[in-house]
Design a protein around this motif. Sequence first.
Motif, PDB file in Angstrom:
ATOM      1  N   ARG A  78       0.948  -1.088   0.134  1.00 16.59           N
ATOM      2  CA  ARG A  78      -0.101   0.036  -0.221  1.00 16.59           C
ATOM      3  C   ARG A  78       0.777   1.010   0.005  1.00 16.59           C
ATOM      4  O   ARG A  78       2.020   1.123   0.469  1.00 16.59           O
ATOM      5  CB  ARG A  78      -1.053   0.144   1.327  1.00 16.59           C
ATOM      6  CG  ARG A  78      -1.797  -1.205   1.357  1.00 16.59           C
ATOM      7  CD  ARG A  78      -2.949  -0.891   2.393  1.00 16.59           C
ATOM      8  NE  ARG A  78      -2.119  -0.848   3.594  1.00 16.59           N
ATOM      9  CZ  ARG A  78      -1.857  -1.969   4.556  1.00 16.59           C
ATOM     10  NH1 ARG A  78      -2.052  -3.164   4.281  1.00 16.59           N
ATOM     11  NH2 ARG A  78      -1.364  -1.562   5.676  1.00 16.59           N
ATOM     12  N   ALA A  79       0.405   2.394  -0.363  1.00 16.95           N
ATOM     13  CA  ALA A  79       1.085   3.863  -0.553  1.00 16.95           C
ATOM     14  C   ALA A  79       1.572   3.981   0.622  1.00 16.95           C
ATOM     15  O   ALA A  79       2.608   4.714   0.981  1.00 16.95           O
ATOM     16  CB  ALA A  79       0.229   4.786  -1.378  1.00 16.95           C
ATOM     17  N   GLU A  80       0.703   3.837   1.603  1.00 13.58           N
ATOM     18  CA  GLU A  80       0.991   4.323   2.874  1.00 13.58           C
ATOM     19  C   GLU A  80       2.169   3.645   3.779  1.00 13.58           C
ATOM     20  O   GLU A  80       2.610   3.896   4.665  1.00 13.58           O
ATOM     21  CB  GLU A  80      -0.113   4.375   3.896  1.00 13.58           C
ATOM     22  CG  GLU A  80      -0.765   3.000   4.260  1.00 13.58           C
ATOM     23  CD  GLU A  80      -2.004   2.808   3.387  1.00 13.58           C
ATOM     24  OE1 GLU A  80      -2.719   1.992   3.524  1.00 13.58           O
ATOM     25  OE2 GLU A  80      -1.703   3.389   1.975  1.00 13.58           O
ATOM     26  N   ALA A  81       2.444   2.515   3.145  1.00 22.22           N
ATOM     27  CA  ALA A  81       3.729   1.644   3.576  1.00 22.22           C
ATOM     28  C   ALA A  81       4.745   2.005   3.127  1.00 22.22           C
ATOM     29  O   ALA A  81       6.085   1.647   3.810  1.00 22.22           O
ATOM     30  CB  ALA A  81       3.355   0.219   3.320  1.00 22.22           C
ATOM     31  N   THR A  82       4.957   2.821   2.199  1.00 19.44           N
ATOM     32  CA  THR A  82       6.378   3.328   1.690  1.00 19.44           C
ATOM     33  C   THR A  82       7.102   3.933   2.691  1.00 19.44           C
ATOM     34  O   THR A  82       8.639   3.953   2.782  1.00 19.44           O
ATOM     35  CB  THR A  82       6.124   4.295   0.629  1.00 19.44           C
ATOM     36  OG1 THR A  82       5.397   3.242  -0.614  1.00 19.44           O
ATOM     37  CG2 THR A  82       7.563   4.490  -0.116  1.00 19.44           C
ATOM     38  N   PRO A  83       6.653   5.043   3.535  1.00 17.45           N
ATOM     39  CA  PRO A  83       7.441   5.675   4.496  1.00 17.45           C
ATOM     40  C   PRO A  83       8.076   4.901   5.477  1.00 17.45           C
ATOM     41  O   PRO A  83       9.256   5.069   5.788  1.00 17.45           O
ATOM     42  CB  PRO A  83       6.627   6.738   5.079  1.00 17.45           C
ATOM     43  CG  PRO A  83       5.576   6.924   3.969  1.00 17.45           C
ATOM     44  CD  PRO A  83       5.337   5.494   3.346  1.00 17.45           C
ATOM     45  N   ARG A  84       7.264   3.866   5.856  1.00 16.46           N
ATOM     46  CA  ARG A  84       7.683   2.836   7.022  1.00 16.46           C
ATOM     47  C   ARG A  84       8.902   2.066   6.566  1.00 16.46           C
ATOM     48  O   ARG A  84       9.813   1.669   7.047  1.00 16.46           O
ATOM     49  CB  ARG A  84       6.736   2.118   7.571  1.00 16.46           C
ATOM     50  CG  ARG A  84       5.373   2.834   8.059  1.00 16.46           C
ATOM     51  CD  ARG A  84       4.072   1.982   8.435  1.00 16.46           C
ATOM     52  NE  ARG A  84       3.217   2.933   9.087  1.00 16.46           N
ATOM     53  CZ  ARG A  84       2.009   2.336   9.562  1.00 16.46           C
ATOM     54  NH1 ARG A  84       1.929   1.075   9.553  1.00 16.46           N
ATOM     55  NH2 ARG A  84       1.228   2.974   9.855  1.00 16.46           N
TER      56      ARG A  84
END
Length: 334
Positions: A78-84
Motif C-alpha cells: 500500500r502507498a502508506e507503507a512506503t515511508p515505513r
Amino acid sequence: RQLGGHGGRWELLFSGPALTAASLACPRANPGEVVLAPAAWSLVCSQARGEALDQGCVRLLALEAAPLPPPPPLPQLRAEATPRLRACLPEAVLERLDAGQSGWLTELRRVTVLFVMLPELDAPAPAAALIHDVQEVLNRYEGSINKLHVDEKGAMLLAVFGLPPLSHVDDALRAVRAALACQTLLLAQGQRCAIGVATGRAFCGTVGNDIRREYTVLGDVVNLSARLMTAAASQGAGHPILCDSASYEAAKASIDFGAALLLQLKGKAQLISAHTPLCEARSAELAATAEPMVPAVVQRQQQRFLERWAEALAASGAAQNFGADSMRERALNE
C-alpha cells in the motif's frame, strides 16, 4: 522487532527460540555440513537420514527428493507503507533509489568497520533505548548501521564508516571516536564492552535476487573487525576496543593508544598487531575546541551555496572589474 528510531531510522532484529536453536546447531557443523536442531529434525526426519549428535542435534546425511512448494505470491504494498519501509533502508540504498540508480549500488570502497558486541536484547524497553543511543553516537560521526543480529556469539552490531553518501577522508578517525563513545555508553549502563575496528577495502553492494536482497559489506576487513571484537571480549576489561594497524595509523595523531598487542586470530596465518584506543590526545582536544567537526552534509551545502553565489556574481555587473573566473575563485575562498 524494530529498534532504535533516532532520526527516523529503525533497525530490524530477529530473535527468539528458532535462532537460539540454530545457534545450538551451528558450532557442531563442519565446513560443507548441515546440522539440524532438534525441532528442525523432527520436521524432516521422515524424509531424511542423519547422524545423531549431542544436545539432540542431527548431522544431515541424505534427503529424499521432495516436490518443492510453490513460492508464495509477492504482497501488494500500500502507498502508506512506503515511508515505513524507507525508515528501514540504509542511506546508501535510498540515495540510489531516489536518483533512479539502483543498478549502481555495487562497488569496492575503502571503509572502516566496527563490530560491537551488545548485551542481551531480550527485554524490549532496554533494548530499544540502547539501540537508539548507539544510533545517536554513530550519526554524530556520520557512520551507519549495516546489520543488527543475534547468533551463537550473542547480539552484535555491524557499523560502517565510508558508505555513500557520507564518506570522509578521516572515516577511520571518526570510527575510533565512535567506538570510544560506544564504550562510554555501554560501561555507563553496566554492560560488557567488546568492539573491533578495522579499515580496508570491502565489497559494498546488494546480494540476493529480484524477490529478496540486502545491502551488505563483505571482505577481509569485515572478518578482521569481527575477529578483533571476539579477541577484545576474551582480553577482558583491559582491552575493550581493539583496532587494526590501518585504523591505528589513521587515528594515532588524534587518539592516545595503549601498547600494541600481537594476536593470533582465526583465519590469519600471521600474528596481527592490535591497538587499544584510550582517549582523545590533548592536541586533538584543543583543535576540536577551536574548530568543531563540520558534518559532510553541511560542508556540501556550504559548497553549493558558495558556488551559486559565485555564479550570481559572475553573471552580474559586480564581476566587471575582476572577470568571471577570478570572481568565482574569490567567492569560494571567502
